[in-house]
Design an enzyme around this catalytic site. Sequence first.
Site, short mmCIF file in Angstrom:
data_model
loop_
_atom_site.label_atom_id
_atom_site.label_comp_id
_atom_site.label_asym_id
_atom_site.label_seq_id
_atom_site.Cartn_x
_atom_site.Cartn_y
_atom_site.Cartn_z
N SER A 173 -13.79 2.29 -10.47
CA SER A 173 -12.87 3.42 -10.44
C SER A 173 -13.66 4.73 -10.28
O SER A 173 -14.47 4.84 -9.37
CB SER A 173 -11.99 3.42 -11.68
N ASP A 211 -2.62 -1.39 -6.04
CA ASP A 211 -3.04 -0.32 -6.94
C ASP A 211 -1.97 0.76 -7.04
O ASP A 211 -1.55 1.34 -6.05
CB ASP A 211 -4.34 0.31 -6.41
N HIS A 242 -4.93 -2.13 -10.06
CA HIS A 242 -6.18 -1.41 -10.29
C HIS A 242 -7.08 -2.14 -11.29
O HIS A 242 -6.66 -2.49 -12.39
CB HIS A 242 -5.87 -0.01 -10.81
#
Length: 335
Positions: free
Chosen positions: A116, A239, A295
């Site tokens: 991330s 995501d 995600h």
Amino acid sequence: MYLPVRLFVSILFLLGSGSGSTIPSITKPSQPLPLIIWHGLGDNYAAEGLAYVGELANETNPGTYVYNIRLDEDPGSDRTATFFGNVTEQLAQVCDTLATHPILSLAPAVNAIGFSQGGQFLRGYVERCNNPPVRNLVTFGSQHNGIADFQACAPTDWLCKGAMALLKVNTWSNYVQSRLVPAQYYRSCNISTGEPTPEYIENSNFLADINNERVLKNTKYAANIAGLNKFVMYLFRDDTTVIPKESGWFAQVTNLTSGVVTPLRNRTIYKEDWLGLKKLDEKGGLVFRETEGGHMKLSDELLIKVFKDFFGPVEEKGKKVEDMLMQDGEGSEEL
């Protein structure tokens, strides 16, 4: 005190790791390069999940020295630093830590994986300091082209809620841009063209700089990215945390309502090669990959494949590590 300690560690490296030694020998031909990992928002370097990733990396490529980047030795404070702090100062701290680390500083190169927001921070590391140099950089669900909205927080995550509330007050103030981490990779755009707003270009503390979006370009940034062997960007198909998710591939969403996407290769940042991505692509070093799920939904199978494909021993058939750092890799791919 510092120089003698470092000299002692250097001698151990030259001799190789002895019986029972915890210091790896990175001079052996079959030895994998060290692996540095930068975690994401709301995580900390000592989390069980990151420890498991490190163990998996070592099982896949035995002898891998794994270092989890941290901004504080206290895990709680390290987590807080993912929400609050000046990213430019944080990155400078990491650059200094890695450059003086008794093991990493002796490596001819390292591999890197960013989860991330840790992905664009590692890219910033490559651009700004890159000492020790990164050979292969892999990012998962990273916000390379920024975010257009702030993520939702868990109902009881008050640290996250407090940060996100403050972010929405005045995103472009010096106070927010020097203290709130996600604000520093927020990218406001014209809703019809997708082009960045003047407020973002002028006031962004981090992203506008490392993406070389200002008039004066930093040629060092482009040279360092072009010097990577592989830059692998994973996008999560489902995501909903990163908005827009296509930011993970440096793509630009022209209109969030219609969802029209301009791929990286059609953007000015690529065509004029502000970041060295085109040059890296031309030598086969830029890789676009997609994985199913939301995600940071990562399977063991996916991680093992990444470790095998990009983080294994680099010396092959008598070639030295240094000679392979600039060697062209396999062809790039985009899904």
